[in-house]
Motif scaffolding. Structure first.
Motif, PDB file in Angstrom:
ATOM      1  N   GLY A 184      57.049  -7.831 -20.893  1.00  0.00           N
ATOM      2  CA  GLY A 184      56.094  -8.617 -19.950  1.00  0.00           C
ATOM      3  C   GLY A 184      57.052  -8.965 -18.681  1.00  0.00           C
ATOM      4  N   LEU A 185      58.296  -9.003 -18.688  1.00  0.00           N
ATOM      5  CA  LEU A 185      59.270  -9.377 -17.387  1.00  0.00           C
ATOM      6  C   LEU A 185      59.458  -8.052 -16.804  1.00  0.00           C
ATOM      7  N   ILE A 186      59.772  -7.030 -17.346  1.00  0.00           N
ATOM      8  CA  ILE A 186      59.969  -5.669 -16.561  1.00  0.00           C
ATOM      9  C   ILE A 186      58.686  -4.946 -16.304  1.00  0.00           C
ATOM     10  N   GLY A 187      57.500  -5.318 -16.883  1.00  0.00           N
ATOM     11  CA  GLY A 187      56.128  -4.986 -16.564  1.00  0.00           C
ATOM     12  C   GLY A 187      55.781  -5.468 -15.163  1.00  0.00           C
ATOM     13  N   GLY A 188      55.957  -6.953 -15.069  1.00  0.00           N
ATOM     14  CA  GLY A 188      55.513  -7.655 -13.844  1.00  0.00           C
ATOM     15  C   GLY A 188      56.400  -7.486 -12.608  1.00  0.00           C
ATOM     16  N   VAL A 189      57.657  -7.529 -12.890  1.00  0.00           N
ATOM     17  CA  VAL A 189      58.762  -7.390 -11.870  1.00  0.00           C
ATOM     18  C   VAL A 189      58.626  -5.683 -11.358  1.00  0.00           C
ATOM     19  N   ALA A 190      58.358  -4.879 -12.074  1.00  0.00           N
ATOM     20  CA  ALA A 190      58.428  -3.610 -11.853  1.00  0.00           C
ATOM     21  C   ALA A 190      57.289  -3.374 -11.029  1.00  0.00           C
ATOM     22  N   LEU A 191      56.236  -3.841 -11.357  1.00  0.00           N
ATOM     23  CA  LEU A 191      54.936  -3.532 -10.537  1.00  0.00           C
ATOM     24  C   LEU A 191      54.929  -4.175  -9.127  1.00  0.00           C
ATOM     25  N   ALA A 192      55.517  -5.344  -9.084  1.00  0.00           N
ATOM     26  CA  ALA A 192      56.031  -6.171  -7.686  1.00  0.00           C
ATOM     27  C   ALA A 192      56.798  -4.971  -6.932  1.00  0.00           C
ATOM     28  N   PHE A 193      57.786  -4.559  -7.313  1.00  0.00           N
ATOM     29  CA  PHE A 193      58.748  -3.375  -6.805  1.00  0.00           C
ATOM     30  C   PHE A 193      57.840  -2.268  -6.305  1.00  0.00           C
ATOM     31  N   HIS A 194      57.299  -1.755  -7.290  1.00  0.00           N
ATOM     32  CA  HIS A 194      56.591  -0.588  -7.179  1.00  0.00           C
ATOM     33  C   HIS A 194      55.438  -0.707  -5.945  1.00  0.00           C
ATOM     34  N   TYR A 195      54.684  -1.607  -5.852  1.00  0.00           N
ATOM     35  CA  TYR A 195      53.825  -1.876  -4.716  1.00  0.00           C
ATOM     36  C   TYR A 195      54.430  -2.391  -3.272  1.00  0.00           C
ATOM     37  N   ILE A 196      55.568  -3.082  -3.410  1.00  0.00           N
ATOM     38  CA  ILE A 196      56.164  -3.402  -2.038  1.00  0.00           C
ATOM     39  C   ILE A 196      57.414  -2.741  -1.697  1.00  0.00           C
ATOM     40  N   SER A 197      58.209  -2.204  -2.748  1.00  0.00           N
ATOM     41  CA  SER A 197      59.510  -1.504  -2.407  1.00  0.00           C
ATOM     42  C   SER A 197      59.523  -0.446  -3.251  1.00  0.00           C
ATOM     43  N   PRO A 198      58.559   0.560  -3.226  1.00  0.00           N
ATOM     44  CA  PRO A 198      58.576   1.782  -4.269  1.00  0.00           C
ATOM     45  C   PRO A 198      59.675   2.603  -4.210  1.00  0.00           C
ATOM     46  N   GLU A 199      60.631   2.417  -3.133  1.00  0.00           N
ATOM     47  CA  GLU A 199      61.898   3.242  -2.972  1.00  0.00           C
ATOM     48  C   GLU A 199      62.784   2.893  -3.993  1.00  0.00           C
ATOM     49  N   THR A 200      62.829   1.445  -4.631  1.00  0.00           N
ATOM     50  CA  THR A 200      63.515   1.078  -5.284  1.00  0.00           C
ATOM     51  C   THR A 200      63.670   1.532  -6.919  1.00  0.00           C
ATOM     52  N   ALA A 201      64.911   1.963  -7.254  1.00  0.00           N
ATOM     53  CA  ALA A 201      64.879   2.747  -8.724  1.00  0.00           C
ATOM     54  C   ALA A 201      64.862   1.650  -9.786  1.00  0.00           C
ATOM     55  N   LEU A 202      63.972   1.828 -10.894  1.00  0.00           N
ATOM     56  CA  LEU A 202      63.755   0.687 -11.593  1.00  0.00           C
ATOM     57  C   LEU A 202      64.311   0.799 -13.115  1.00  0.00           C
ATOM     58  N   TYR A 203      65.503   0.103 -13.447  1.00  0.00           N
ATOM     59  CA  TYR A 203      65.958   0.470 -14.816  1.00  0.00           C
ATOM     60  C   TYR A 203      65.478  -1.026 -15.782  1.00  0.00           C
TER      61      TYR A 203
END
Length: 329
Positions: free
Chosen positions: A190-209
């Protein structure tokens, strides 16, 4: 299934009325230790009820109809969602029943009850504890007419947890920083899903682990294979809140859409991270909450010269257990 940016923002606008803004801490000590240019830590351990979970729990409760809210809800949890849901239910006047494995930390059981929730314990024997607790929660829902909630496999839970990501993005912008890499723990997702979407939409250059305990990397394996898989039941980890054997459908869809990559950490590395957080950051983290920091310190990803964000997800640990982990680090 996958909340869009407006959905995340709508959830955050609502939940921010009932949660507190957790700080964004910059750590020169972590930068020196890892070779990163800058390292920021988002300690959700300082959130109400001791973890990020209250964000998604409160938002999910707000989606109930007046009739359903009056009936009350039931969910299963090893501890942090239990406390978040109990705290949200107390704030909204909604009765909450939580089914917890009998081996869940006593501190988490006691804290859940302190928010007014009814706690039911299950003995899972040789079976996976989340399966037994889930079965019991379904039985209680049917017997008592309660609304059954899932601790992570719910698009609204994902949307609510996304507030931690939106908040961190705002804080980074205020520090004139942008994260090149993000490390975030994974249980059910749940956390990675929500946080990853926030960065995906606003900071797509961020690599997500996304970070999981060794032997419980269901999300990592699912992302690698492109479909949800269940890992075999293995030796329990000290990261009691991250021992899901498979990700939820909604979190997996969000993490996959955002391009999350999986990492696994050992219990030994988690203990070292807990000790580092205490000594250098002055933070008390539970094992699950220190998993992302453990991944950064263990060094499987090259962060040299990069700006890094670490989400420390929770701090619900008893003094006795904390001392034991630190002494064994």
């Amino acid at each position: 299934m996958i909340p869009d940016l407006e959905h995340l923002r709508r959830a955050y606008a609502e939940t921010s009325q009932a949660t507190q803004v957790t700080p964004l801490l910059e750590s020169p000590a972590l930068a020196r230790e890892t070779g990163a240019a800058r390292v920021f830590v988002k300690p959700e351990s300082l959130q109400w009820a001791g973890s990020f979970k209250v964000r998604g729990a409160y938002w999910r409760l707000k989606q109930l109809s007046t009739e359903d809210a009056g009936r009350g809800v039931v969910a299963y949890s090893s501890g942090n969602f239990a406390q978040g849901l109990a705290a949200g239910g107390q704030a909204l006047g909604i009765p909450v029943t939580i089914v917890m494995p009998i081996d869940a930390p006593a501190a988490k059981r006691e804290a859940t009850a302190s928010y007014g929730a009814t706690v039911v314990l299950t003995n899972h024997g040789e079976r996976a504890r989340e399966e037994v607790a889930a079965e019991r929660s379904r039985q209680i829902a049917a017997e008592q007419g309660l609304i059954l909630l899932h601790p992570f496999d719910d698009p609204e839970i994902v949307a609510g947890q996304g507030g931690a990501g939106l908040e961190a993005l705002d804080q980074l912008a205020g520090r004139k920083a942008k994260a090149d890499l993000l490390f975030c723990p994974i249980g059910g997702g749940g956390l990675i899903g929500g946080v990853a979407l926030a960065f995906h939409y606003i900071s797509p250059e961020t690599a997500l682990y996304g970070v999981e305990p060794e032997g419980f990397n269901g999300m990592g394996q699912s992302l690698a294979q492109g479909e949800i898989v269940t890992v075999p039941l293995g030796v329990p980890s000290i990261c009691d809140g991250l021992m899901a054997r498979r990700p939820g459908v909604a979190p997996f869809a969000a993490a996959q859409a955002a391009g999350v990559r999986g990492l696994s950490v050992s219990d030994a590395s988690v203990r070292r991270a807990m000790k580092f957080a205490f000594e250098k950051l002055k933070l008390v983290l539970e094992p699950s909450g220190a998993a992302s920091l453990a991944a950064l310190l263990a060094g499987p990803v090259d962060v040299a010269g990069k700006t890094v964000l670490v989400v420390a997800s929770g701090g619900n640990v008893s003094l006795q257990d904390f001392q034991r982990h630190i002494e064994n680090a």
